[in-house]
Design a protein around this motif. Structure first.
Motif, PDB file in Angstrom:
ATOM      1  N   UNK A  52       0.814  -1.216   0.000  1.00  0.00           N
ATOM      2  CA  UNK A  52       0.000   0.000   0.000  1.00  0.00           C
ATOM      3  C   UNK A  52       0.847   1.266   0.000  1.00  0.00           C
ATOM      4  N   UNK A  53       1.940   1.273   0.788  1.00  0.00           N
ATOM      5  CA  UNK A  53       2.803   2.449   0.788  1.00  0.00           C
ATOM      6  C   UNK A  53       3.484   2.632  -0.570  1.00  0.00           C
ATOM      7  N   UNK A  54       3.947   1.522  -1.153  1.00  0.00           N
ATOM      8  CA  UNK A  54       4.580   1.609  -2.468  1.00  0.00           C
ATOM      9  C   UNK A  54       3.603   2.121  -3.515  1.00  0.00           C
ATOM     10  N   UNK A  55       2.368   1.624  -3.465  1.00  0.00           N
ATOM     11  CA  UNK A  55       1.352   2.045  -4.418  1.00  0.00           C
ATOM     12  C   UNK A  55       1.041   3.532  -4.282  1.00  0.00           C
ATOM     13  N   UNK A 278       3.868  11.070   0.620  1.00  0.00           N
ATOM     14  CA  UNK A 278       5.112  10.520   0.073  1.00  0.00           C
ATOM     15  C   UNK A 278       5.268  10.691  -1.424  1.00  0.00           C
ATOM     16  N   UNK A 279       4.255  11.195  -2.113  1.00  0.00           N
ATOM     17  CA  UNK A 279       4.324  11.346  -3.565  1.00  0.00           C
ATOM     18  C   UNK A 279       5.495  12.218  -4.001  1.00  0.00           C
ATOM     19  N   UNK A 280       6.338  11.674  -4.894  1.00  0.00           N
ATOM     20  CA  UNK A 280       7.471  12.429  -5.420  1.00  0.00           C
ATOM     21  C   UNK A 280       8.674  12.484  -4.512  1.00  0.00           C
ATOM     22  N   UNK A 281       8.580  11.871  -3.318  1.00  0.00           N
ATOM     23  CA  UNK A 281       9.703  11.865  -2.378  1.00  0.00           C
ATOM     24  C   UNK A 281      10.622  10.697  -2.727  1.00  0.00           C
ATOM     25  N   UNK A 283      13.186   7.609  -2.387  1.00  0.00           N
ATOM     26  CA  UNK A 283      13.443   6.544  -1.423  1.00  0.00           C
ATOM     27  C   UNK A 283      12.226   5.934  -0.773  1.00  0.00           C
ATOM     28  N   UNK A 284      11.038   6.280  -1.240  1.00  0.00           N
ATOM     29  CA  UNK A 284       9.825   5.775  -0.593  1.00  0.00           C
ATOM     30  C   UNK A 284       9.386   4.426  -1.150  1.00  0.00           C
ATOM     31  N   UNK A 285      10.261   3.785  -1.952  1.00  0.00           N
ATOM     32  CA  UNK A 285       9.943   2.458  -2.454  1.00  0.00           C
ATOM     33  C   UNK A 285      10.310   1.375  -1.436  1.00  0.00           C
ATOM     34  N   UNK A 286      10.715   1.757  -0.241  1.00  0.00           N
ATOM     35  CA  UNK A 286      10.970   0.818   0.850  1.00  0.00           C
ATOM     36  C   UNK A 286      10.264   1.317   2.097  1.00  0.00           C
ATOM     37  N   UNK A 287       9.986   0.398   3.038  1.00  0.00           N
ATOM     38  CA  UNK A 287       9.330   0.794   4.277  1.00  0.00           C
ATOM     39  C   UNK A 287      10.225   1.741   5.069  1.00  0.00           C
ATOM     40  N   UNK A 291       9.179   5.447   6.025  1.00  0.00           N
ATOM     41  CA  UNK A 291       9.188   5.878   7.425  1.00  0.00           C
ATOM     42  C   UNK A 291       9.999   7.167   7.590  1.00  0.00           C
ATOM     43  N   UNK A 292      11.159   7.219   6.922  1.00  0.00           N
ATOM     44  CA  UNK A 292      11.984   8.428   7.000  1.00  0.00           C
ATOM     45  C   UNK A 292      11.253   9.635   6.441  1.00  0.00           C
ATOM     46  N   UNK A 293      10.528   9.416   5.327  1.00  0.00           N
ATOM     47  CA  UNK A 293       9.773  10.511   4.721  1.00  0.00           C
ATOM     48  C   UNK A 293       8.621  10.950   5.626  1.00  0.00           C
ATOM     49  N   UNK A 294       7.979   9.994   6.292  1.00  0.00           N
ATOM     50  CA  UNK A 294       6.896  10.328   7.221  1.00  0.00           C
ATOM     51  C   UNK A 294       7.433  11.156   8.380  1.00  0.00           C
ATOM     52  N   UNK A 295       8.598  10.758   8.901  1.00  0.00           N
ATOM     53  CA  UNK A 295       9.220  11.514   9.992  1.00  0.00           C
ATOM     54  C   UNK A 295       9.557  12.933   9.544  1.00  0.00           C
TER      55      UNK A 295
END
Length: 427
Positions: A52-55, A278-281, A283-287, A291-295
Motif C-alpha cells: 500500500x505504501x509503495x502504491x 510521500x508522492x514524489x519523495x 526513497x519511498x519504495x521501501x518501508x 518511514x523516514x519521509x513520514x518523519x
C-alpha cells in the motif's frame, strides 16, 4: 392441592426443564464476535504495509479502487469461510482432505503451504523492520525476537484458550489502527484524488504488479482456511438447535462486516497517507524510506507511532499465520504438528532472508504476489462447498451470493493472468 395434582405439576415441571435443557439459550450477538477479528489481522500485516505504501507513493490515488474492491471481496469470502465452519463443524482444509485422495491432498497441501510460508516471511520481515526502526536492532536479531514473541503469543492460545487469544489480537489490532491512521490527521488526503482513484484503471505493467500484490495482501488465502477453523472452535454448540445455528450464522455475518470494515479502513488509510505525504519523495519504495519521509514530513512522533503499528502488525500476523499453517496441515495431512514446533521451522526462511541481506521491502511485495496466485485455490473449493445444499442445508449460498463469489473468482484469475502475461513479455 391434593397429592395427585402435586404429582402432575412435578411431571409438567420436569418436562419443561428437559425442554429447556434441549434448547440452550441463544447468547447475545456481541458475545459471539471475535473470530473474524483474528482473521482480519491477516489483512493488515506488513505485506499490506509494503504494497500500500509503495502504491500510494508511486501512483498516488490511482489504485484506491483495488483496495475497495478487494475489501468487498474479502467480506464476502470470509463470511463464507466462517459460515462453512459454523454449519458443518469442520474447517475448509478438513472438508477438502475428506474429498481428495492421498496424492491430491499432498499436492493441495504443498501449494497451500507455500502460500503460508510466503505469508510468514512477510510478517516476520515486517516486524523485524519495525524493531530496527524503533531500536536500531540488526534485522536478523530483530527477526529472531519477533519469532520468540510470537511463540509466547501462541503459548497464550495453547494455555488460556481461544477467547484470551482473541482479546490479545484485538488489542494489537487497535494499536495497528492507531499506528497506521494517525498520520492522516496531519496530512488528510485530497478528496478529488480519492474520488478519481475509485475509477478502475492501470498505468503500465508495474501498476498491475502492485495491484496483484495489494490483492494478495488483502484477500489472504491462509485467512480463508483459518477462519473456518476459528468459527468452528469458537461456536462448538452452534448446531445444537436450528435456532442457535441461525443466530450464530447471523452473528458471524456481523462479526465479519465489523472486522473487515476496520481492516479495510486501515488498508485504504495507508495508501491515502502515502499518496498525500510521500508522492514524489525519493526513497519511498521501501518501508524504511517511507518511514523516514513520514518523519521528515509529519514529525518524529508520527514516525514512532507508525513504527509501533508496524511492530504490532508483524507480531500479531505472524502468530495468526502460524496458527493458519497448523490448521492447513492438520486438515489436509492429518498431522498435528505442535504450534511452537511449527513456529521454529517456519521462522528459518525469514531469518535466512534477513541474514543474507535481501531487500526486505522487495521481498514483502513479491510475497504478496505469491499469495495472489494462491487465492483461486482457496476460493474455488470454498465456493463449491458453500453452494452444496447437501452439506449446507438451508444455509447454502443464495443465488446473489453465488454470483458475487463467481465474479470475485473471475476477477482474481483475470488479474493474475494479466500479471503473468505482462511479466513474461516485459511489457
Amino acid at each position: 392441592m391434593n397429592h395427585a395434582e402435586q404429582r402432575s405439576l412435578a411431571v409438567l415441571d420436569a418436562k419443561m426443564t428437559a425442554t429447556t435443557r434441549k434448547r440452550p439459550k441463544v447468547p447475545s450477538a456481541i458475545f459471539m464476535l471475535g473470530p473474524a477479528f483474528v482473521a482480519a489481522i491477516a489483512y493488515v500485516d506488513p505485506g499490506n504495509v509494503a504494497a500500500n505504501l509503495t502504491s500510494g507513493a508511486k501512483y498516488g490515488y490511482l489504485l484506491v479502487w483495488v483496495l475497495v474492491a478487494a475489501n468487498i471481496m474479502a467480506m464476502l469470502i470470509q463470511y463464507q469461510s466462517a459460515k462453512l465452519g459454523v454449519v458443518t463443524g469442520k474447517s475448509l482444509p478438513e472438508l477438502l482432505g475428506e474429498r481428495f485422495g492421498t496424492a491430491g491432498r499432498r499436492a493441495y497441501w504443498l501449494q497451500a503451504e507455500l502460500v503460508a510460508m510466503a505469508t510468514d516471511l512477510a510478517e516476520v520481515v515486517g516486524g523485524a523492520i519495525a524493531l530496527n526502526l524503533l531500536f536500531h536492532v540488526p534485522l536478523p536479531v530483530a527477526g529472531l525476537i519477533v519469532g520468540l514473541v510470537s511463540m509466547a503469543m501462541l503459548m497464550v492460545q495453547n494455555r488460556r484458550g481461544q477467547r484470551t487469544f482473541e482479546s490479545l489480537i484485538i488489542f494489537l489490532l487497535a494499536i495497528i489502527t492507531i499506528g497506521f491512521l494517525a498520520g492522516l490527521v496531519l496530512s488528510p488526503p485530497d478528496p478529488a484524488g480519492v474520488a478519481g482513484g475509485l475509477l478502475p484503471r492501470f498505468d503500465g505493467s508495474d501498476s498491475v504488479l502492485l495491484a496483484a500484490s495489494m490483492l494478495g495482501a488483502t484477500v489472504m488465502p491462509h485467512a480463508i482456511y483459518l477462519h473456518s477453523a476459528l468459527a468452528r472452535d469458537r461456536h462448538t454448540t452452534a448446531r445444537d438447535t436450528p435456532e442457535l445455528l441461525h443466530a450464530t450464522v447471523k452473528a458471524t455475518r456481523w462479526d465479519v462486516v465489523a472486522a473487515l470494515l476496520l481492516a479495510g479502513a486501515v488498508n485504504i488509510g495507508m495508501l491515502l497517507l502515502a499518496a498525500s505525504t510521500l508522492g514524489g519523495v525519493e526513497g519511498t519504495d521501501s518501508i524504511e524510506g517511507a518511514h523516514a519521509a513520514i518523519v521528515a514530513t509529519l514529525g518524529p512522533v508520527i514516525g514512532v507511532v507508525f513504527a509501533v503499528g508496524l511492530l504490532a502488525s508483524g507480531l500479531a500476523s505472524t502468530s495468526v499465520g502460524c496458527y493458519a499453517g497448523a490448521t492447513i496441515m492438520g486438515g489436509l495431512l492429518k498431522i498435528k504438528l505442535p504450534l511452537l514446533t511449527r513456529r521454529v521451522v517456519s521462522l528459518i526462511p525469514a531469518l535466512a532472508l534477513l541474514t543474507f541481506g535481501v531487500d526486505a521491502t522487495w521481498a514483502l511485495v513479491i510475497s504478496q504476489v505469491v499469495l495472489s496466485f494462491g487465492i483461486p485455490f482457496a476460493l474455488i473449493p470454498l465456493l463449491r462447498l458453500t453452494s452444496n445444499k447437501a452439506l449446507m442445508g438451508i444455509h447454502r449460498d443464495g443465488v446473489p451470493l453465488r454470483i458475487a463469489a463467481l465474479v470475485s473468482v473471475a476477477l482474481v484469475v483475470a488479474l493474475n493472468a494479466v500479471l503473468l502475461y505482462l511479466t513474461l513479455t516485459g511489457s
